[in-house]
Design a protein around this motif. Structure first.
Motif, PDB file in Angstrom:
ATOM      1  N   GLU A 280       0.713  -1.231   0.110  1.00 35.57           N
ATOM      2  CA  GLU A 280      -0.055  -0.187  -0.109  1.00 35.57           C
ATOM      3  C   GLU A 280       0.947   1.137   0.079  1.00 35.57           C
ATOM      4  OE1 GLU A 280      -3.484   0.686  -0.168  1.00 35.57           O
ATOM      5  OE2 GLU A 280      -3.404  -1.449  -0.818  1.00 35.57           O
ATOM      6  N   ARG A 281       1.963   1.227   0.225  1.00 40.15           N
ATOM      7  CA  ARG A 281       2.862   2.290   0.096  1.00 40.15           C
ATOM      8  C   ARG A 281       3.629   2.557  -1.362  1.00 40.15           C
ATOM      9  NH1 ARG A 281       4.585   4.667   4.905  1.00 40.15           N
ATOM     10  NH2 ARG A 281       4.295   3.709   7.006  1.00 40.15           N
ATOM     11  N   ARG A 282       3.297   1.728  -2.219  1.00 44.46           N
ATOM     12  CA  ARG A 282       3.829   2.022  -3.271  1.00 44.46           C
ATOM     13  C   ARG A 282       3.124   3.227  -3.954  1.00 44.46           C
ATOM     14  NH1 ARG A 282       5.515  -2.246  -6.873  1.00 44.46           N
ATOM     15  NH2 ARG A 282       4.057  -1.808  -8.389  1.00 44.46           N
ATOM     16  N   LEU A 283       4.167   3.924  -4.786  1.00 41.04           N
ATOM     17  CA  LEU A 283       3.608   5.185  -5.199  1.00 41.04           C
ATOM     18  C   LEU A 283       2.451   4.553  -6.259  1.00 41.04           C
ATOM     19  CD1 LEU A 283       3.761   8.062  -5.772  1.00 41.04           C
ATOM     20  CD2 LEU A 283       5.705   7.702  -7.498  1.00 41.04           C
ATOM     21  N   ALA A 284       2.587   3.629  -7.257  1.00 38.23           N
ATOM     22  CA  ALA A 284       1.538   3.382  -8.173  1.00 38.23           C
ATOM     23  C   ALA A 284       0.122   3.156  -7.465  1.00 38.23           C
ATOM     24  CB  ALA A 284       2.113   2.142  -9.148  1.00 38.23           C
ATOM     25  N   THR A 285       0.402   2.294  -6.246  1.00 36.52           N
ATOM     26  CA  THR A 285      -0.666   2.023  -5.383  1.00 36.52           C
ATOM     27  C   THR A 285      -1.838   3.258  -4.863  1.00 36.52           C
ATOM     28  OG1 THR A 285       0.234  -0.129  -4.869  1.00 36.52           O
ATOM     29  CG2 THR A 285      -1.733   0.598  -3.516  1.00 36.52           C
TER      30      THR A 285
ATOM     31  N   LEU B 175       6.387   5.216  -0.339  1.00 35.88           N
ATOM     32  CA  LEU B 175       5.917   6.534   0.480  1.00 35.88           C
ATOM     33  C   LEU B 175       6.029   6.443   1.941  1.00 35.88           C
ATOM     34  CD1 LEU B 175       2.819   7.205  -1.692  1.00 35.88           C
ATOM     35  CD2 LEU B 175       4.783   8.415  -2.049  1.00 35.88           C
ATOM     36  N   ARG B 176       6.227   7.597   2.392  1.00 34.44           N
ATOM     37  CA  ARG B 176       6.216   7.457   3.810  1.00 34.44           C
ATOM     38  C   ARG B 176       4.928   8.518   4.391  1.00 34.44           C
ATOM     39  NH1 ARG B 176      12.506   9.762   5.071  1.00 34.44           N
ATOM     40  NH2 ARG B 176      13.600   7.898   4.199  1.00 34.44           N
ATOM     41  N   ASP B 177       4.623   8.267   5.558  1.00 34.55           N
ATOM     42  CA  ASP B 177       3.550   8.864   6.150  1.00 34.55           C
ATOM     43  C   ASP B 177       3.712  10.514   6.002  1.00 34.55           C
ATOM     44  OD1 ASP B 177       3.104   6.208   7.153  1.00 34.55           O
ATOM     45  OD2 ASP B 177       3.078   6.595   9.018  1.00 34.55           O
ATOM     46  N   GLY B 178       2.716  11.053   5.476  1.00 32.90           N
ATOM     47  CA  GLY B 178       2.787  12.566   5.259  1.00 32.90           C
ATOM     48  C   GLY B 178       3.181  13.132   3.737  1.00 32.90           C
ATOM     49  N   ASP B 179       3.719  12.015   3.122  1.00 32.52           N
ATOM     50  CA  ASP B 179       4.078  12.480   1.795  1.00 32.52           C
ATOM     51  C   ASP B 179       3.031  12.969   0.594  1.00 32.52           C
ATOM     52  OD1 ASP B 179       6.772  11.850   2.038  1.00 32.52           O
ATOM     53  OD2 ASP B 179       6.837   9.954   0.814  1.00 32.52           O
TER      54      ASP B 179
ATOM     55  N   HIS C 112      -9.214  16.358  -5.258  1.00 36.68           N
ATOM     56  CA  HIS C 112      -9.505  16.071  -6.805  1.00 36.68           C
ATOM     57  C   HIS C 112      -9.415  17.456  -7.811  1.00 36.68           C
ATOM     58  CE1 HIS C 112     -11.104  11.949  -6.043  1.00 36.68           C
ATOM     59  NE2 HIS C 112      -9.902  11.690  -6.588  1.00 36.68           N
ATOM     60  N   ASP C 113      -9.677  18.631  -7.135  1.00 38.65           N
ATOM     61  CA  ASP C 113      -9.628  19.724  -7.882  1.00 38.65           C
ATOM     62  C   ASP C 113      -8.345  20.235  -8.165  1.00 38.65           C
ATOM     63  OD1 ASP C 113     -12.455  20.183  -8.031  1.00 38.65           O
ATOM     64  OD2 ASP C 113     -12.459  21.149  -5.910  1.00 38.65           O
ATOM     65  N   ALA C 114      -7.260  19.965  -7.003  1.00 38.66           N
ATOM     66  CA  ALA C 114      -6.114  20.096  -7.327  1.00 38.66           C
ATOM     67  C   ALA C 114      -5.449  19.169  -7.871  1.00 38.66           C
ATOM     68  CB  ALA C 114      -5.362  20.607  -5.911  1.00 38.66           C
ATOM     69  N   LEU C 115      -5.869  17.905  -7.956  1.00 41.42           N
ATOM     70  CA  LEU C 115      -5.241  16.640  -8.020  1.00 41.42           C
ATOM     71  C   LEU C 115      -4.086  16.501  -7.372  1.00 41.42           C
ATOM     72  CD1 LEU C 115      -5.639  16.378 -12.047  1.00 41.42           C
ATOM     73  CD2 LEU C 115      -6.928  15.220 -10.216  1.00 41.42           C
ATOM     74  N   LYS C 116      -4.095  16.510  -6.118  1.00 43.27           N
ATOM     75  CA  LYS C 116      -3.059  16.523  -4.968  1.00 43.27           C
ATOM     76  C   LYS C 116      -3.750  15.424  -3.901  1.00 43.27           C
ATOM     77  CE  LYS C 116      -0.970  19.915  -3.817  1.00 43.27           C
ATOM     78  NZ  LYS C 116      -0.497  21.374  -3.238  1.00 43.27           N
ATOM     79  N   ALA C 117      -2.579  14.264  -3.509  1.00 41.36           N
ATOM     80  CA  ALA C 117      -2.927  13.650  -2.370  1.00 41.36           C
ATOM     81  C   ALA C 117      -1.961  13.519  -1.339  1.00 41.36           C
ATOM     82  CB  ALA C 117      -3.218  12.206  -3.001  1.00 41.36           C
ATOM     83  N   THR C 118      -2.391  13.262  -0.104  1.00 40.58           N
ATOM     84  CA  THR C 118      -1.637  13.006   0.953  1.00 40.58           C
ATOM     85  C   THR C 118      -1.508  11.751   1.556  1.00 40.58           C
ATOM     86  OG1 THR C 118      -1.515  15.377   1.516  1.00 40.58           O
ATOM     87  CG2 THR C 118      -0.671  13.868   3.193  1.00 40.58           C
ATOM     88  N   PHE C 119      -0.519  11.019   1.678  1.00 38.65           N
ATOM     89  CA  PHE C 119      -0.504   9.471   2.311  1.00 38.65           C
ATOM     90  C   PHE C 119      -0.447   9.870   3.909  1.00 38.65           C
ATOM     91  CE2 PHE C 119       1.398   5.477   3.370  1.00 38.65           C
ATOM     92  CZ  PHE C 119       0.554   4.676   2.870  1.00 38.65           C
ATOM     93  N   LEU C 120      -1.501   9.631   4.322  1.00 33.50           N
ATOM     94  CA  LEU C 120      -1.466   9.771   5.818  1.00 33.50           C
ATOM     95  C   LEU C 120      -0.849   8.800   6.667  1.00 33.50           C
ATOM     96  CD1 LEU C 120      -5.337  11.033   6.024  1.00 33.50           C
ATOM     97  CD2 LEU C 120      -3.356  12.504   5.806  1.00 33.50           C
ATOM     98  N   GLN C 121      -1.100   7.745   6.538  1.00 32.44           N
ATOM     99  CA  GLN C 121      -0.444   6.387   7.166  1.00 32.44           C
ATOM    100  C   GLN C 121      -0.762   4.927   6.428  1.00 32.44           C
ATOM    101  OE1 GLN C 121      -2.400   6.702  10.996  1.00 32.44           O
ATOM    102  NE2 GLN C 121      -4.058   5.746  10.485  1.00 32.44           N
ATOM    103  N   ALA C 122       0.085   4.046   7.067  1.00 27.19           N
ATOM    104  CA  ALA C 122      -0.141   2.781   5.922  1.00 27.19           C
ATOM    105  C   ALA C 122      -1.081   2.118   6.966  1.00 27.19           C
ATOM    106  CB  ALA C 122       1.141   1.866   6.459  1.00 27.19           C
TER     107      ALA C 122
END
Length: 204
Positions: free
Chosen positions: A92-97, A134-138, A171-181
């Motif tokens: 789940e930390r994979r960027l493509a995922t 990815l790390r938490d918060g990326d 989705h408006d800015a097309l930006k996501a934050t990976f909060l935690q695994a």
């Protein structure tokens, strides 16, 4: 056409599930394996069940190669805690995922290609490695040149899945934050995944 692209149309039927929950899955029409003997059903052995669990997990994440997938298992085994939970965390930390989970693209295969082509930034830096961890918060962001792309519109509008709680998306800015695994129970798989059987497979 690449081997991965052609096999994704058969993988649902071969494994006997609608692996990604897609409304256009060929499994929805023909719920048996492809080929001349596809409709023959035999009770699988313990080894067969373990192998199928591994194939389902590998396939779900875009048909990860065996060498790379085994490395994920070995890393999961080295870490403290439950190996099966560790394996899910690594996947789940994979960027493509995460690009797929954030609904920036309609399929996991499109996510791999999207990253490969350099359309994704992580914390402001372009990353073109689908397996990047990815790390938490990326913070993940789609390149400006791609923000009007039809592929993204298809992903955002995909009705069969929602963005999970461990990823925050604009989705408006097309930006996501990976909060935690996530833990296994938090991952929105359309079908039952059994990473414990994968661990048993490699532990033989």
């Amino acid at each position: 056409m690449s081997k991965r692209k052609t096999q994704k149309y058969k993988i649902d039927r071969r494994l006997g599930v609608n692996l990604w929950g897609r409304p256009k899955s060929p499994f929805n029409k023909r719920q048996y394996a492809p080929g001349q003997h596809g409709q023959r059903r035999r009770k699988p052995s313990d080894y067969g069940l373990q192998l199928q669990a591994k194939q389902k997990l590998k396939g779900y994440y875009g048909s990860i190669g065996e060498k790379q997938f085994r490395k994920y298992y070995e890393e999961a085994e080295r870490r403290k805690g439950d190996t099966s939970e560790n394996l899910i965390e690594l996947l789940e930390r994979r960027l493509a995922t995460v690009v797929y989970r954030a609904k920036f693209v309609p399929t996991v295969f499109a996510a791999r290609q999207f990253v490969n082509h350099g359309h994704v930034f992580v914390n402001g830096k372009r990353v073109n490695v689908p397996s990047y961890s990815l790390r938490d918060g990326d913070v993940i962001e789609v390149a400006n040149a791609m923000k009007d792309n039809q592929l993204i519109a298809e992903g955002v509008d995909a009705p069969e899945r929602d963005v999970p709680e461990y990823i925050q998306v604009d989705h408006d800015a097309l930006k996501a934050t990976f909060l935690q695994a996530p833990k296994l129970a938090d991952v929105p798989y359309p079908v039952q995944m059994e990473p414990n059987l994968v661990v048993e497979f490699y532990s033989r």
